[in-house]
Design an enzyme around this catalytic site. Sequence first.
Site, PDB file in Angstrom:
ATOM      1  N   GLN A 119       3.048   9.946   1.659  1.00  0.00           N
ATOM      2  CA  GLN A 119       4.366   9.314   1.792  1.00  0.00           C
ATOM      3  C   GLN A 119       5.334   9.769   0.704  1.00  0.00           C
ATOM      4  O   GLN A 119       6.542   9.625   0.854  1.00  0.00           O
ATOM      5  CB  GLN A 119       4.246   7.777   1.778  1.00  0.00           C
ATOM      6  CG  GLN A 119       3.533   7.227   3.008  1.00  0.00           C
ATOM      7  CD  GLN A 119       3.392   5.729   2.943  1.00  0.00           C
ATOM      8  OE1 GLN A 119       2.461   5.213   2.347  1.00  0.00           O
ATOM      9  NE2 GLN A 119       4.322   4.995   3.529  1.00  0.00           N
ATOM     10  N   CYS A 153       5.970  -0.430   7.480  1.00  0.00           N
ATOM     11  CA  CYS A 153       5.617   0.776   6.735  1.00  0.00           C
ATOM     12  C   CYS A 153       6.820   1.204   5.905  1.00  0.00           C
ATOM     13  O   CYS A 153       7.946   1.217   6.405  1.00  0.00           O
ATOM     14  CB  CYS A 153       5.231   1.899   7.702  1.00  0.00           C
ATOM     15  SG  CYS A 153       4.768   3.421   6.861  1.00  0.00           S
ATOM     16  N   LEU A 154       6.570   1.550   4.643  1.00  0.00           N
ATOM     17  CA  LEU A 154       7.655   1.992   3.772  1.00  0.00           C
ATOM     18  C   LEU A 154       8.304   3.269   4.298  1.00  0.00           C
ATOM     19  O   LEU A 154       9.450   3.564   3.950  1.00  0.00           O
ATOM     20  CB  LEU A 154       7.127   2.198   2.346  1.00  0.00           C
ATOM     21  CG  LEU A 154       6.614   0.924   1.655  1.00  0.00           C
ATOM     22  CD1 LEU A 154       5.946   1.266   0.328  1.00  0.00           C
ATOM     23  CD2 LEU A 154       7.758  -0.071   1.437  1.00  0.00           C
ATOM     24  N   HIS A 186      -4.340   1.472   7.931  1.00  0.00           N
ATOM     25  CA  HIS A 186      -2.965   1.986   7.974  1.00  0.00           C
ATOM     26  C   HIS A 186      -2.830   3.168   6.995  1.00  0.00           C
ATOM     27  O   HIS A 186      -2.248   4.204   7.328  1.00  0.00           O
ATOM     28  CB  HIS A 186      -2.018   0.829   7.620  1.00  0.00           C
ATOM     29  CG  HIS A 186      -0.569   1.168   7.464  1.00  0.00           C
ATOM     30  ND1 HIS A 186       0.423   0.631   8.286  1.00  0.00           N
ATOM     31  CD2 HIS A 186       0.096   1.957   6.567  1.00  0.00           C
ATOM     32  CE1 HIS A 186       1.603   1.092   7.890  1.00  0.00           C
ATOM     33  NE2 HIS A 186       1.439   1.902   6.854  1.00  0.00           N
ATOM     34  N   GLU A 187      -3.388   3.014   5.787  1.00  0.00           N
ATOM     35  CA  GLU A 187      -3.279   4.083   4.773  1.00  0.00           C
ATOM     36  C   GLU A 187      -4.117   5.298   5.159  1.00  0.00           C
ATOM     37  O   GLU A 187      -3.683   6.439   4.972  1.00  0.00           O
ATOM     38  CB  GLU A 187      -3.692   3.570   3.385  1.00  0.00           C
ATOM     39  CG  GLU A 187      -2.938   2.349   2.858  1.00  0.00           C
ATOM     40  CD  GLU A 187      -1.431   2.447   2.935  1.00  0.00           C
ATOM     41  OE1 GLU A 187      -0.888   3.559   3.051  1.00  0.00           O
ATOM     42  OE2 GLU A 187      -0.774   1.389   2.898  1.00  0.00           O
ATOM     43  N   GLY A 225       0.835  -1.194   0.000  1.00  0.00           N
ATOM     44  CA  GLY A 225       0.000   0.000   0.000  1.00  0.00           C
ATOM     45  C   GLY A 225       0.868   1.241   0.000  1.00  0.00           C
ATOM     46  O   GLY A 225       2.065   1.176   0.314  1.00  0.00           O
ATOM     47  N   HIS A 231      -2.314   7.403   7.499  1.00  0.00           N
ATOM     48  CA  HIS A 231      -1.335   8.277   6.830  1.00  0.00           C
ATOM     49  C   HIS A 231      -2.005   9.573   6.358  1.00  0.00           C
ATOM     50  O   HIS A 231      -1.433  10.660   6.486  1.00  0.00           O
ATOM     51  CB  HIS A 231      -0.728   7.591   5.603  1.00  0.00           C
ATOM     52  CG  HIS A 231       0.439   6.678   5.891  1.00  0.00           C
ATOM     53  ND1 HIS A 231       1.576   7.100   6.537  1.00  0.00           N
ATOM     54  CD2 HIS A 231       0.656   5.375   5.571  1.00  0.00           C
ATOM     55  CE1 HIS A 231       2.441   6.085   6.606  1.00  0.00           C
ATOM     56  NE2 HIS A 231       1.905   5.027   6.036  1.00  0.00           N
TER      57      HIS A 231
HETATM   58  O1  GNR Z   1       4.028  -2.665   2.604  1.00  0.00           O
HETATM   59  C1  GNR Z   1       3.368  -2.539   3.629  1.00  0.00           C
HETATM   60  N1  GNR Z   1       3.055  -3.630   4.362  1.00  0.00           N
HETATM   61  C2  GNR Z   1       2.159  -3.631   5.429  1.00  0.00           C
HETATM   62  C3  GNR Z   1       2.118  -4.755   6.242  1.00  0.00           C
HETATM   63  C4  GNR Z   1       1.231  -4.807   7.287  1.00  0.00           C
HETATM   64  C5  GNR Z   1       0.378  -3.759   7.520  1.00  0.00           C
HETATM   65  C6  GNR Z   1       0.412  -2.621   6.735  1.00  0.00           C
HETATM   66  C7  GNR Z   1       1.301  -2.557   5.683  1.00  0.00           C
HETATM   67  S1  GNR Z   1       1.309  -1.154   4.662  1.00  0.00           S
HETATM   68  C8  GNR Z   1       2.958  -1.184   4.068  1.00  0.00           C
HETATM   69  C9  GNR Z   1       3.147  -0.135   2.993  1.00  0.00           C
HETATM   70  C10 GNR Z   1       2.974   1.233   3.609  1.00  0.00           C
HETATM   71  O2  GNR Z   1       3.793   1.770   4.307  1.00  0.00           O
HETATM   72  N2  GNR Z   1       1.840   1.848   3.385  1.00  0.00           N
HETATM   73  O3  GNR Z   1       1.599   3.046   3.925  1.00  0.00           O
HETATM   74 NI    NI Z   2       2.781   3.084   5.739  1.00  0.00          NI
END
Ligand code: GNR
Ligand code: NI
Length: 180
Positions: free
Chosen positions: A64, A104-105, A146-147, A59, A150
């Site tokens: 980001q 998270c990236l 999670h997104e 995601g 952000h």
């Molecule tokens: O790549 C991602 N893996 C992930 C694994 C578990 C829960 C959420 C994520 S999102 C993350 C990519 C990211 O940072 N999205 O904002």
């Molecule tokens: Ni993230």
Amino acid sequence: MEIPRSGPIYICIMALRTILHYPDPRLRQVAKPVPVVDDTVRQLVDDMAETMYAAPGIGLAAIQIDIPMRVVVIDISETRDQLQIFINPEITRQDGKQVFEEGCLSVPGIYDEVERARHVRVKALDRHGVPFEIEADGLFATCIQHEIDHLNGKVFVDHLSRLKQSRIRKKIEKQERLAM
Ligand code: GNR
Ligand code: NI
């Protein structure tokens, strides 16, 4: 010499974007709703997809890559060919609880458990500006939440203890110093 052709020429210019890293204050911006889904927004979506697949991640939120707009891309498929686009996403229902280990990236190399709703209903606009609504559970539900975090200036480490947050901040800052 002229190259013969029929029909329009499509030129595809996509771009890999740089992903901001925690604790960058730009990750704290609250993203603005997209007023009109036009070609500029579709270009952003394409760049985000390219950046997410290259990372690789499941995601990515526009914030980001330092674009404070309410745009999210997700692909949780193993085959990496099921791109889902969410413009102005909103959670309309949620229930249950589940714990997933998240990454998270924007917080490279850090993984920890976060409790979120198990089941969510999300409404959003697609890449043509057409509204849709979907239900998600499991990893998909966690990823959408999670997104959306952000988009509201929140990072998954905000769900962890203060002690873990300060350790993570130090670790990332050290990594960035070594990378210079
Ligand atoms: O790549 C991602 N893996 C992930 C694994 C578990 C829960 C959420 C994520 S999102 C993350 C990519 C990211 O940072 N999205 O904002
Ligand atoms: Ni993230």
